[in-house]
Scaffold this active site. Sequence first.
Site, short mmCIF file in Angstrom:
data_model
loop_
_atom_site.label_atom_id
_atom_site.label_comp_id
_atom_site.label_asym_id
_atom_site.label_seq_id
_atom_site.Cartn_x
_atom_site.Cartn_y
_atom_site.Cartn_z
N ASN A 3 0.87 -1.17 0.00
CA ASN A 3 0.00 0.00 0.00
C ASN A 3 0.91 1.22 0.00
OD1 ASN A 3 -1.76 2.08 0.48
ND2 ASN A 3 -2.31 1.43 2.56
N TRP A 4 0.98 1.86 -1.16
CA TRP A 4 1.93 2.98 -1.30
C TRP A 4 1.41 4.27 -0.66
CZ3 TRP A 4 4.01 2.64 -7.06
CH2 TRP A 4 4.62 1.39 -7.24
N LYS A 5 0.14 4.27 -0.29
CA LYS A 5 -0.46 5.48 0.32
C LYS A 5 -0.22 6.69 -0.58
CE LYS A 5 -0.11 3.24 4.78
NZ LYS A 5 0.01 3.34 6.24
N HIS A 89 -9.33 1.16 5.38
CA HIS A 89 -8.02 1.39 6.01
C HIS A 89 -8.20 2.36 7.17
CE1 HIS A 89 -3.91 2.61 6.66
NE2 HIS A 89 -3.55 1.52 6.00
N GLU A 91 -6.56 4.79 8.11
CA GLU A 91 -6.38 6.21 7.77
C GLU A 91 -7.64 6.79 7.14
OE1 GLU A 91 -2.73 5.57 5.63
OE2 GLU A 91 -1.79 5.01 7.53
N GLU A 161 -4.87 -4.83 10.79
CA GLU A 161 -3.85 -3.79 10.96
C GLU A 161 -4.09 -3.05 12.27
OE1 GLU A 161 -2.08 -2.66 6.89
OE2 GLU A 161 -3.75 -1.32 7.25
N GLY A 167 2.98 2.45 10.77
CA GLY A 167 3.91 3.55 10.60
C GLY A 167 4.67 3.92 11.86
N SER A 206 3.95 -1.95 10.17
CA SER A 206 5.42 -1.91 10.30
C SER A 206 6.10 -3.22 9.90
CB SER A 206 5.82 -1.51 11.72
OG SER A 206 5.37 -0.19 12.01
N GLY A 227 3.12 -0.98 4.24
CA GLY A 227 3.15 0.43 3.91
C GLY A 227 4.56 0.89 3.57
N GLY A 228 5.23 1.45 4.54
CA GLY A 228 6.55 2.05 4.32
C GLY A 228 7.54 1.15 3.60
O1 G3P Z 1 -1.78 -0.53 4.81
C1 G3P Z 1 -0.48 -0.73 5.27
C2 G3P Z 1 -0.22 -0.08 6.54
O2 G3P Z 1 -1.12 0.80 7.03
C3 G3P Z 1 0.97 -0.40 7.30
O3 G3P Z 1 1.83 0.66 7.10
O4 G3P Z 1 4.03 1.73 7.07
O5 G3P Z 1 3.28 0.46 9.08
O6 G3P Z 1 3.86 -0.78 7.02
P1 G3P Z 1 3.35 0.52 7.61
#
Ligand code: G3P
Length: 243
Positions: A3-5, A89, A91, A161, A167, A206, A227-228
């Site tokens: 998920n590149w956001k 999601h 967010e 999640e 993040g 994460s 994500g990241g």
């Molecule tokens: O949708 C993926 C997500 O919200 C996790 O983000 O950056 O913690 O891998 P991250």
Amino acid sequence: MGNWKLNGNKAMVAQLITALQAPATQHPNVAVAVCPPVLFLGQAQALLTDSPIALGAQDVDIHDQGAFTGENSAHMYTEFGVQYVLVGHSERRTLHGESDAMVAAKFRAAQDAGLTPVLCIGETLAQFEAGETQAVVERQLHEVIAHCGIESFANAVIAYEPVWAIGTGKTATPEIAQGVHAAIRAFLANLDAKVADGVQILYGGSVKGSSAAGLFAMADIDGALVGGAALQADEFAAIISAG
Ligand code: G3P
């Protein structure tokens, strides 16, 4: 699934997708997908011709067409080779006020257009600390089941999640994640054992190349929503290799 956001530009889309082709091809047993921002879906579709990497979108509107400025419909996505759509999601729930009912309507809109919804669920830190995780994810699941039926999960993916892990660099331990995944599957199994057995439940929060194998070793963790680390070709390749 990456998920590149709200990240990327044309050059980055080209570099990242090109770099992921080899690891995806080398692991044909691992389903790999990327969800770029909507503006880059056309570019990504062209780059992914004959690729095992699938394309996903990050959100969808509940309407098919009409006076809904700024929105994108599930049918529009199908013209860009999109197979998956994230719905709910955290967010979107937090920053855009999406209710469980709205998320369920998005889930249905995606399925009605032939797309596979990836239903994101998970608790906040306060809810985690209060021991409410299971109640929260069951409430989030219940709304979709009430709107779309348990059988709708035969063509859907669930992403657990925990909001406190997104993040933050704080991945849930494999044991914590496994406990919630098993509870999610048991909740679904009460309604339909076959559907519960077949549904893919991804963990998100994460995830990195170094933590993926430990998570994937767990019985009810079927993959990751990343994500990241999905923005770095070597990290995402390491996650694919761990699959
Ligand atoms: O949708 C993926 C997500 O919200 C996790 O983000 O950056 O913690 O891998 P991250």
